[in-house]
Motif scaffolding. Structure first.
Motif, PDB file in Angstrom:
ATOM      1  N   LYS A 166      78.332  37.868  26.335  1.00  0.00           N
ATOM      2  CA  LYS A 166      78.149  38.887  25.314  1.00  0.00           C
ATOM      3  C   LYS A 166      78.375  40.349  25.707  1.00  0.00           C
ATOM      4  N   THR A 172      73.693  45.575  19.333  1.00  0.00           N
ATOM      5  CA  THR A 172      72.975  44.882  20.332  1.00  0.00           C
ATOM      6  C   THR A 172      72.194  45.927  20.957  1.00  0.00           C
ATOM      7  N   THR A 239      80.140  39.197  14.333  1.00  0.00           N
ATOM      8  CA  THR A 239      79.690  38.753  15.756  1.00  0.00           C
ATOM      9  C   THR A 239      78.552  39.668  16.313  1.00  0.00           C
ATOM     10  N   ASP A 243      74.833  38.104  17.183  1.00  0.00           N
ATOM     11  CA  ASP A 243      74.279  38.469  18.660  1.00  0.00           C
ATOM     12  C   ASP A 243      73.104  39.100  18.411  1.00  0.00           C
TER      13      ASP A 243
END
Length: 284
Positions: A166, A172, A239, A243
């Motif tokens: 990732k 994130t 996505t 994550d």
């Protein structure tokens, strides 16, 4: 890079008596000012090129790069943009100005900004937490133990993120501050309970054992409810959001394990403090 489209290789389409004809707009590279003016006039007289390959005022031209898709290589587009920037830097111009735009460039800039923010704000967060912990506990262990626990947690969490292939993205990047807050909460709760038990107990092992018995259930329930809520983002089709949810949940669980194991174990090897307002007393 798959293909590049510019005035150098684009075709020109114009009508004829029999239908239409297709040929290269730039038959040869212009070497004189007159040839350059002819090319400019032809480009400006072609509506398909205006706003795409050439600006309407004729002061700017573009090169459109079509980048190949490589799903197995998440770093491909970022590295390509960096290589293009290096080429531009190696060949500076005095009259022309070169600009990069497009989604790959935007994402590359975001990655650079995020890296810069992490290198600036994470140390500031650590320093702020050190100051707050010192004001609360008034001794070194109250400052050092939470910071060590935070460092271990960040290594575990971000290593798990990278090990799964990732990338760090605008979503994130919120993982480190989130997991830091929970590790600090768990560590502070353990240290506070430790000092409460130390006021009426003598032996070090007994103090640590009573501390763990008093905090493990509240910390576990907090961890499970938080991890469950974050894990629910794992069903998202986006996505980065997925994550963020899954690895934040993992970071919260890591934080609980580290706080419950590392902080009490470290306290077993340190002298017993009866409270912030009193001196150290050697434990049994």
């Amino acid at each position: 890079m798959g293909k590049a489209i510019s005035l150098n290789n684009v075709n020109r389409i114009w009508g004829t008596a029999d239908g239409f004809d297709i040929s290269s707009l730039m038959r040869s590279f212009p070497r004189t000012q007159q040839e350059l003016e002819i090319l400019k006039e032809e480009a400006l007289n072609t509506p398909l090129y205006l706003g795409n390959l050439v600006s309407r005022d004729g002061k700017a031209a573009s090169i459109i790069a079509l980048i190949q898709d490589r799903p197995a290589d998440n770093q491909y587009r970022y590295v390509l943009v960096q290589q293009i920037r290096q080429i531009i830097q190696r060949h500076p111009t005095t009259r022309e100005r070169i600009y990069l735009s497009g989604m790959p460039v935007l994402k590359s800039n975001l990655v650079d900004y995020m890296k810069h923010d992490l290198t600036v704000f994470l140390p500031l967060i650590f320093l702020t937490l050190v100051l707050i912990n010192f004001l609360i506990f008034r001794h070194l262990r109250g400052m050092i133990l939470p910071q060590v626990a935070i460092s271990i947690n960040l290594i575990w969490t971000m290593a798990s993120l990278v090990s799964q292939g990732k990338l760090i993205n605008p979503v994130t990047t919120m993982i480190p501050p989130l997991v830091i807050s929970y590790v600090v909460t768990y560590s502070t709760h353990i240290l506070s309970r430790y000092h409460e038990e130390a006021r009426h107990l003598i032996y070090r092992k007994e103090i640590v054992l009573r501390t763990i018995q008093g905090v493990w259930l509240p910390c576990l329930m907090s961890c499970l409810t938080t991890a469950a809520g974050l894990s629910s983002l794992g069903v998202s089709r986006i996505t980065p959001v997925r994550d963020f949810g899954l690895f934040s949940a993992a970071g919260v669980v890591f934080g609980l394990v580290i706080a419950i194991v590392f902080v009490p174990t470290s306290l077993l090897f340190l002298r017993v403090r009866r409270g912030p307002e009193k001196g150290d007393t050697q434990g049994g």
